[in-house]
Design a protein around this motif. Structure first.
Motif, PDB file in Angstrom:
ATOM      1  N   UNK A 116      41.778 -26.212 -55.881  1.00 49.91           N
ATOM      2  CA  UNK A 116      40.824 -27.188 -54.825  1.00 49.91           C
ATOM      3  C   UNK A 116      39.346 -26.541 -54.561  1.00 49.91           C
ATOM      4  N   UNK A 117      38.827 -27.549 -54.547  1.00 48.67           N
ATOM      5  CA  UNK A 117      36.985 -26.927 -54.589  1.00 48.67           C
ATOM      6  C   UNK A 117      36.768 -27.678 -53.343  1.00 48.67           C
ATOM      7  N   UNK A 118      36.094 -26.774 -52.095  1.00 41.69           N
ATOM      8  CA  UNK A 118      34.969 -28.239 -51.497  1.00 41.69           C
ATOM      9  C   UNK A 118      33.912 -27.769 -52.229  1.00 41.69           C
ATOM     10  N   UNK A 119      33.155 -29.008 -52.222  1.00 42.60           N
ATOM     11  CA  UNK A 119      31.914 -29.045 -52.029  1.00 42.60           C
ATOM     12  C   UNK A 119      30.948 -30.497 -51.007  1.00 42.60           C
ATOM     13  N   UNK A 120      30.162 -29.230 -50.678  1.00 38.70           N
ATOM     14  CA  UNK A 120      29.258 -29.256 -48.941  1.00 38.70           C
ATOM     15  C   UNK A 120      27.856 -29.203 -49.578  1.00 38.70           C
ATOM     16  N   UNK A 121      27.392 -29.782 -48.953  1.00 40.04           N
ATOM     17  CA  UNK A 121      25.702 -30.416 -49.027  1.00 40.04           C
ATOM     18  C   UNK A 121      24.868 -28.410 -49.884  1.00 40.04           C
ATOM     19  N   UNK A 122      25.469 -27.494 -49.069  1.00 41.41           N
ATOM     20  CA  UNK A 122      24.839 -26.462 -49.834  1.00 41.41           C
ATOM     21  C   UNK A 122      25.020 -26.055 -51.433  1.00 41.41           C
ATOM     22  N   UNK A 123      26.643 -27.002 -51.700  1.00 43.08           N
ATOM     23  CA  UNK A 123      27.218 -27.133 -52.907  1.00 43.08           C
ATOM     24  C   UNK A 123      25.932 -27.641 -54.305  1.00 43.08           C
ATOM     25  N   UNK A 124      24.940 -28.194 -53.733  1.00 43.96           N
ATOM     26  CA  UNK A 124      24.866 -29.728 -53.934  1.00 43.96           C
ATOM     27  C   UNK A 124      22.656 -29.047 -54.173  1.00 43.96           C
ATOM     28  N   UNK A 125      22.030 -27.854 -53.298  1.00 43.77           N
ATOM     29  CA  UNK A 125      20.982 -27.966 -52.761  1.00 43.77           C
ATOM     30  C   UNK A 125      19.955 -27.218 -53.510  1.00 43.77           C
ATOM     31  N   UNK A 126      19.129 -27.360 -53.751  1.00 43.44           N
ATOM     32  CA  UNK A 126      17.816 -26.395 -54.144  1.00 43.44           C
ATOM     33  C   UNK A 126      17.099 -26.312 -53.401  1.00 43.44           C
ATOM     34  N   UNK A 127      16.251 -25.196 -53.973  1.00 44.45           N
ATOM     35  CA  UNK A 127      14.915 -24.966 -52.959  1.00 44.45           C
ATOM     36  C   UNK A 127      13.853 -25.606 -52.995  1.00 44.45           C
ATOM     37  N   UNK A 128      13.292 -26.256 -52.356  1.00 47.04           N
ATOM     38  CA  UNK A 128      11.650 -27.158 -52.484  1.00 47.04           C
ATOM     39  C   UNK A 128      11.174 -25.814 -51.880  1.00 47.04           C
ATOM     40  N   UNK A 129       9.903 -25.382 -52.634  1.00 48.63           N
ATOM     41  CA  UNK A 129       8.950 -24.602 -52.265  1.00 48.63           C
ATOM     42  C   UNK A 129       7.757 -25.475 -51.323  1.00 48.63           C
ATOM     43  N   UNK A 130       8.382 -26.388 -51.869  1.00 52.14           N
ATOM     44  CA  UNK A 130       6.979 -27.365 -50.585  1.00 52.14           C
ATOM     45  C   UNK A 130       7.027 -27.231 -49.014  1.00 52.14           C
ATOM     46  N   UNK A 131       8.178 -27.462 -49.324  1.00 48.09           N
ATOM     47  CA  UNK A 131       8.320 -27.587 -48.148  1.00 48.09           C
ATOM     48  C   UNK A 131       9.611 -26.155 -47.440  1.00 48.09           C
ATOM     49  N   UNK A 132       9.174 -25.765 -48.425  1.00 46.23           N
ATOM     50  CA  UNK A 132      10.113 -24.218 -47.945  1.00 46.23           C
ATOM     51  C   UNK A 132      11.191 -23.870 -47.053  1.00 46.23           C
ATOM     52  N   UNK A 133      12.343 -24.785 -47.978  1.00 49.01           N
ATOM     53  CA  UNK A 133      12.877 -25.494 -47.300  1.00 49.01           C
ATOM     54  C   UNK A 133      14.905 -25.531 -48.318  1.00 49.01           C
ATOM     55  N   UNK A 134      15.788 -25.585 -48.564  1.00 54.81           N
ATOM     56  CA  UNK A 134      16.837 -26.008 -49.139  1.00 54.81           C
ATOM     57  C   UNK A 134      17.003 -27.469 -48.892  1.00 54.81           C
ATOM     58  N   UNK A 135      17.049 -28.024 -50.513  1.00 52.07           N
ATOM     59  CA  UNK A 135      17.218 -29.937 -49.801  1.00 52.07           C
ATOM     60  C   UNK A 135      18.084 -30.417 -50.248  1.00 52.07           C
ATOM     61  N   UNK A 136      18.784 -31.251 -50.403  1.00 53.67           N
ATOM     62  CA  UNK A 136      19.899 -31.867 -51.358  1.00 53.67           C
ATOM     63  C   UNK A 136      19.401 -33.789 -51.198  1.00 53.67           C
ATOM     64  N   UNK A 137      19.456 -33.641 -52.095  1.00 52.96           N
ATOM     65  CA  UNK A 137      18.435 -34.907 -52.280  1.00 52.96           C
ATOM     66  C   UNK A 137      19.446 -36.028 -53.067  1.00 52.96           C
ATOM     67  N   UNK A 138      19.758 -37.599 -52.175  1.00 53.02           N
ATOM     68  CA  UNK A 138      20.959 -37.879 -52.018  1.00 53.02           C
ATOM     69  C   UNK A 138      20.835 -38.298 -53.923  1.00 53.02           C
ATOM     70  N   UNK A 139      21.856 -38.806 -54.274  1.00 49.75           N
ATOM     71  CA  UNK A 139      22.134 -39.609 -55.976  1.00 49.75           C
ATOM     72  C   UNK A 139      23.117 -39.398 -56.098  1.00 49.75           C
TER      73      UNK A 139
END
Ligand code: BGC
Length: 743
Positions: free
Chosen positions: A697-720
């Motif tokens: 089993x593997x847990x998936x959380x926000x971190x697993x779905x995020x990418x680094x947005x250079x404009x906002x200078x933060x990790x974001x997980x976009x819905x979808x």
């Protein structure tokens, strides 16, 4: 009763006298920050300056007046380096500093097993402690960008998630001994040629997604006590005194509370060293010294030149106090940690650990017609071993990770030891590679000189092969300059010393040819279709020969997986086809732009329609086989801060017990920025008996779905929409399950 009370009050009086006399900085029951402040308040400016630069090749002075001891560092990262003279690289000539060499970090990464990383850290930390060292100069987690990098063998592969997961238990294991790690080389030191004058040009997204995560994990999850600044430049500042990397990211965004140590000779500018986050300077100048022959260490950038700047008012003492606090903390955590025990050196347990880790790291790349394992117990059989790497010592050489070992079992010795009665093990050299065996005054003691010509050696190997039941060619690279070696890069992807010719000639006369590749890097294999089996056997260290024989014989079922892609040709590597790489020495600072961006390794290979890697990231076979069930997910639509669990059944469908590393990749189906086809976000190594099934089993959380947005200078997980991909290798997908991240 009266007497008892008298004794008690006398004891209390002594205790309060003792605590009144014990300065806070020496009281280990007090919080470390309080002790640091106390020590700091007692120090003169001169003492502070002394604390933050080297006093010898590998040590810095403490504060003798206060009884604060010296700090002793050592390379790292595969074993404890032998003692050198006070300020020369030459051997001090000790007779009690021959260590255990553990497998190279590429091999550790190939185990995909955090337990092995912890065992590694614990064991090497014990060796360091026994040798009186406070800081181990390692591990290295620079990302594998090009197979030409001479230092890849000291690192943990191409994937930030894998390197990040593996580095944390290593750090914890070392530091449990009261010995600090020094995670290196921070950051962007991804090739060796021009390592002092390469200015890396990389976009923020690539920096944060590819080159920083393993360091961040070591700092935030492993709580690394020190970090080494690298040689190269970033944004035109040397990394060892770099405002962005050290002040903004490491100490600012990540809250690093340890000390930044410069790489040896990586400090170039006093003002920047003061202002830009360097805490402890080592190795500056020729042979560790400036041109002056006396008091040279005093002339380090963070020595008298810094003191002069304070005296003439160019800088204040705020930075100095911050540096001193960090170095004091490092000393309290290590040299002044009275509970840290004594460690152990060259113990049976350390050899056993090296053998276990090596056994889990060897990767079976190809095994046609079950050419492996070899039956080493069949009386009357003849096994031919060919190749210089079957006999050449590999623990000497390669740069600062070179070792003086108590013992190193060569592959040929390991095979001979393992072969049963009545089995003949023959040896032919086949080619001459590099006969040298010296680094820094440590010699291998081997005489590899050869008078016969290449043709004669080839003819001998071919004629012996005709007569053998199985031919095992043990070749690859070595630790010489332009191979796997610090301060130089490889000249190409191909094997050196005409080995291709020997392998092809052998393939013509035997139908059971096993190629064992000793290297820390991918190599080209133009003859791949002509050999029956291929093992990737890294630099395994002291137990190399035992480990290789364990795997060849089937005593150990191989379970390693590649921590980096083997491209078929160099042009399939994005750093060469798209990015920049010079490869020739230049005098001035040279910009190297990482134009391939986040598409490093399999992230690049996944997008190619026309080419396929020779062997993909995550690939590794076993002497058994595994079948995968259909993956399932418990939550189809994850809430913004929610989690989901992906599970899959895995069954051992073969005849022998074996280990499989189940890999989880995530694919983002729609995103505002381009994303790789898939990215590794989980892995688990399991052991199964024949016929046995386990649910992984593997847990998936926000971190697993995020990418680094250079404009906002933060990790974001976009819905979808997303997909969880369960795989046995990055090119061997066993199942997929779709899910969504809710708005
Ligand atoms: C290397 C470091 C090493 C240091 C001390 C440098 O040349 O880059 O990795 O720890 O020397 O030997």
């Amino acid at each position: 009763m009266r007497k008892a009370l008298c004794v008690l009050s006398a004891l209390l009086a002594t205790a309060s006298l003792a605590s009144a006399q014990t300065p806070v900085y020496l009281d280990e029951t007090k919080p470390i920050d309080e002790r640091v402040e106390d020590a700091l308040s007692r120090m003169t400016v001169e003492e502070k300056i002394k604390l933050i630069h080297a006093q010898s090749k590998f040590s810095s002075s403490g504060v003798p007046r206060l009884g604060i001891p010296e700090l002793w560092t050592t390379d790292g990262p595969h074993g404890i380096r032998p003692e050198v003279f006070w300020d020369e690289w030459d051997q001090a000539g000790w007779t009690n500093d021959s260590c255990v060499a553990f497998p190279a970090l590429t091999c550790l990464a190939a185990t995909w097993n955090e337990e092995m990383a912890h065992l590694y850290g614990k064991s090497i930390g014990e060796e360091a402690l026994y040798r009186g060292k406070d800081v181990l100069l390692g591990p290295g987690v620079n990302i594998y960008r090009t197979p030409l990098n001479g230092r890849n063998f000291e690192y943990m592969g191409e994937d930030p998630y894998l390197a990040g997961e593996m580095v944390v238990p290593y750090v914890i294991g070392v530091q449990e001994n009261g010995v600090a790690v020094c995670v290196k080389h921070f950051a962007l030191n991804n090739h060796e040629v021009n390592r002092h004058n390469t200015n890396v040009v990389v976009d923020d997204r690539t920096l944060y997604e590819i080159y920083l995560p393993a360091f961040k994990a070591a700092v935030q999850k492993g709580h690394a006590w020190s970090v080494m600044g690298s040689y190269n430049l970033y944004k035109e500042q040397h990394a060892s005194h770099n405002e962005y990397l050290l002040n903004d990211i490491l100490k600012g965004e990540w809250g690093f509370d340890g000390a930044v140590i410069s790489d040896w000779g990586a400090t170039h500018d006093t003002y920047q060293a003061v202002k830009n986050g360097l805490d402890l300077e080592f190795g500056t100048g020729t042979d560790g010294l400036h041109s002056a022959s006396r008091n040279s260490y005093d002339n380090y950038h963070l020595g008298l030149p810094y003191l002069d700047m304070i005296k003439d008012g160019t800088v204040g003492t705020e930075e100095l106090d911050d540096k001193v606090r960090r170095v004091l903390k490092l000393i309290f955590r290590t040299a002044m940690n009275s509970g840290r025990g004594f460690g152990s050196f060259c113990s049976d347990e350390h050899y056993a650990a090296a053998r276990r880790i090596g056994g889990e790291g060897v990767v079976l790349l190809k095994n046609e017609g079950d050419a492996l394992p070899v039956d080493f117990d069949k009386p009357g059989s003849k096994i031919l071993v060919v190749g210089e790497n079957a006999v050449k010592m590999m623990t000497v050489g390669g740069g600062s990770s070179s070792l003086k070992v108590q013992r190193e079992i060569s592959p040929l010795e390991g095979i001979r030891e393992r072969a049963g009665e009545g089995v003949e093990v023959m040896y032919a050299r086949g080619y001459v590679g590099d006969v040298s065996g010296e680094y820094n005054g440590v010699t291998s003691g081997q005489d590899l000189s050869e008078t016969r010509s290449g043709e004669e050696l080839l003819a001998e190997a071919v004629s012996m092969a005709r007569d053998a039941d199985c031919v095992i060619f043990i070749g690859g690279l070595n630790k010489s300059v332009n191979q796997d070696c610090e301060d130089s890069d490889r000249k190409g992807l191909g094997l050196p010393y005409d080995q291709d010719k020997v392998i092809s000639a052998l393939a013509e006369v035997t139908d059971r040819l096993v190629y064992v590749n000793i290297s820390g890097n991918a190599v080209a294999m133009p003859w791949i279709d002509d050999v029956e089996a291929v093992l990737q056997a890294w630099y395994i260290g002291s137990e190399a020969g035992h480990v290789i024989a364990d795997v060849l014989s089937g005593d150990v079922n191989p379970s390693g997986k590649l921590p980096f892609t083997f491209p078929a040709v160099l042009e399939d590597c994005p750093a060469h086809s798209l990015g920049e790489y010079t490869g020739v020495h230049v005098r001035d600072t040279v910009d190297i732009e990482y134009k391939e961006g986040i598409y490093v390794g399999y992230r690049w290979a996944d997008m190619q329609k026309k080419s396929k890697p020779l062997f993909a990231f995550g690939h590794g076979l076993s002497y058994t086989s595994f079948s995968y069930g259909k993956p399932v997910i418990d939550v189809k639509k994850i809430s913004p801060d929610g989690k989901a669990t992906v599970s899959v059944d895995v069954t051992n469908t073969g005849q022998v017990e074996g280990k499989e590393t189940v890999q989880l990749y995530i694919s983002d189906k729609s995103s505002s920025l381009p994303r790789p086809v898939k990215e590794l976000k989980g892995f688990r190594k399991i052991s199964l008996k024949p016929g046995e099934t386990a649910t992984v089993s593997f847990e998936i959380d926000r971190e697993s779905l995020s990418f680094f947005d250079p404009e906002r200078h933060e990790w974001i997980a976009e819905p979808g929409k997303f997909e969880a991909i369960v795989a046995s290798a990055s090119d061997d997908i066993r199942g997929k399950v779709a899910f969504e991240l809710a708005e």
